[in-house]
Motif scaffolding. Structure first.
Motif, short mmCIF file in Angstrom:
data_model
loop_
_atom_site.label_atom_id
_atom_site.label_comp_id
_atom_site.label_asym_id
_atom_site.label_seq_id
_atom_site.Cartn_x
_atom_site.Cartn_y
_atom_site.Cartn_z
N ARG A 26 40.68 27.26 33.45
CA ARG A 26 39.39 26.59 33.65
C ARG A 26 39.07 26.41 35.20
N ARG A 27 38.12 26.86 35.76
CA ARG A 27 38.00 26.79 37.38
C ARG A 27 36.74 25.86 37.27
N ASP A 28 36.52 24.91 38.13
CA ASP A 28 35.36 24.32 38.46
C ASP A 28 34.54 25.08 39.56
N ILE A 29 33.97 26.00 39.24
CA ILE A 29 33.03 26.80 39.90
C ILE A 29 31.62 26.63 39.66
N ALA A 30 30.79 25.85 40.78
CA ALA A 30 29.24 25.67 40.54
C ALA A 30 28.54 27.01 40.91
N LEU A 31 27.37 27.00 40.31
CA LEU A 31 26.33 27.67 40.84
C LEU A 31 25.77 27.58 42.20
N GLY A 32 25.53 28.93 43.00
CA GLY A 32 25.32 28.59 44.46
C GLY A 32 26.22 29.46 45.13
N GLU A 33 26.18 29.06 46.41
CA GLU A 33 26.86 29.64 47.36
C GLU A 33 28.49 29.38 47.04
N LEU A 34 29.24 30.72 47.28
CA LEU A 34 30.80 30.56 47.12
C LEU A 34 31.29 31.62 48.19
N LEU A 35 32.32 31.31 48.96
CA LEU A 35 32.81 32.12 49.91
C LEU A 35 34.13 32.89 49.22
N PHE A 36 34.22 34.13 49.52
CA PHE A 36 35.22 35.01 49.31
C PHE A 36 36.08 35.27 50.46
N GLU A 37 37.36 34.87 50.37
CA GLU A 37 38.20 35.43 51.61
C GLU A 37 39.05 36.29 51.20
N SER A 38 39.45 37.20 52.02
CA SER A 38 40.74 38.11 51.80
C SER A 38 41.58 37.49 52.10
N VAL A 39 43.13 37.72 51.53
CA VAL A 39 44.12 37.01 51.91
C VAL A 39 44.71 37.37 52.97
N GLU A 40 44.96 38.54 53.61
CA GLU A 40 45.84 38.93 54.73
C GLU A 40 45.06 38.89 55.93
N THR A 41 43.43 39.60 55.72
CA THR A 41 42.75 39.97 56.96
C THR A 41 41.97 38.60 57.34
N ARG A 43 38.90 38.43 55.88
CA ARG A 43 37.68 38.74 55.74
C ARG A 43 36.92 37.84 55.00
N GLN A 44 35.57 37.68 55.29
CA GLN A 44 34.81 36.59 54.66
C GLN A 44 33.24 37.20 53.96
N GLN A 45 33.22 36.72 52.94
CA GLN A 45 31.87 37.38 52.23
C GLN A 45 31.10 36.01 51.32
N ILE A 46 29.76 35.62 51.75
CA ILE A 46 29.30 34.57 50.98
C ILE A 46 28.63 35.28 49.71
N VAL A 47 28.64 34.62 48.55
CA VAL A 47 28.18 35.33 47.56
C VAL A 47 27.24 33.99 46.72
N ASP A 48 26.24 34.26 45.91
CA ASP A 48 25.50 33.52 45.10
C ASP A 48 26.19 33.54 43.74
N VAL A 49 26.63 32.55 43.18
CA VAL A 49 27.20 32.34 41.94
C VAL A 49 25.96 32.11 41.06
N VAL A 50 25.71 33.14 40.10
CA VAL A 50 24.66 32.95 39.13
C VAL A 50 25.01 32.49 37.75
N MET A 51 26.38 32.90 37.43
CA MET A 51 26.65 32.32 35.84
C MET A 51 28.19 32.15 35.85
N VAL A 52 28.51 31.07 35.10
CA VAL A 52 29.92 30.82 34.92
C VAL A 52 30.34 30.57 33.63
N TYR A 53 31.23 31.28 32.86
CA TYR A 53 31.34 31.06 31.59
C TYR A 53 32.91 30.96 31.31
N TYR A 54 33.54 30.16 30.30
CA TYR A 54 34.79 29.90 29.82
C TYR A 54 34.98 30.76 28.60
#
Length: 100
Positions: A26-41, A43-54
């Motif tokens: 169970r991760r505490d992820i809020a709706l709205g902006e989220l930053l994805f980052e690649s582990v090796e290089t 790289r970054q991408q901002i996304v918009d979280v629209v739904m979270v379910y468990y």
């Protein structure tokens, strides 16, 4: 800003239409902006979280597991062992849906 990391091959899938990520526990992820980052290089991408379910891994909606690159629940379980070697179909997961 909240952040999640992705392996390089998974990060590449963002450009191919990936709009779902499934995480063990169970991760505490809020709706709205989220930053994805690649582990090796880093790289970054901002996304918009629209739904979270468990739910249990075995109960992830088929459309969500397919969007995350899996064929079916068995394939998802097998491939997720790459990240979580001890994951079981009965384990709780967090399903995050987002727009790139």
């Amino acid at each position: 800003m909240q952040k999640l990391t992705l392996y390089e091959d998974i990060f590449d899938a963002l450009e191919k239409g990936k709009v779902t990520t499934i995480r063990k526990g169970r991760r505490d992820i809020a709706l709205g902006e989220l930053l994805f980052e690649s582990v090796e290089t880093n790289r970054q991408q901002i996304v918009d979280v629209v739904m979270v379910y468990y739910t249990r891994l075995e109960n992830v909606k088929r459309e969500d597991l397919e969007n995350d690159g899996f064929k079916n629940h068995q394939d998802m379980w097998e491939q997720m062992q790459r990240f979580y070697p001890d994951i079981g179909l009965e384990d709780e997961v967090t399903v995050v849906l987002f727009n790139v």
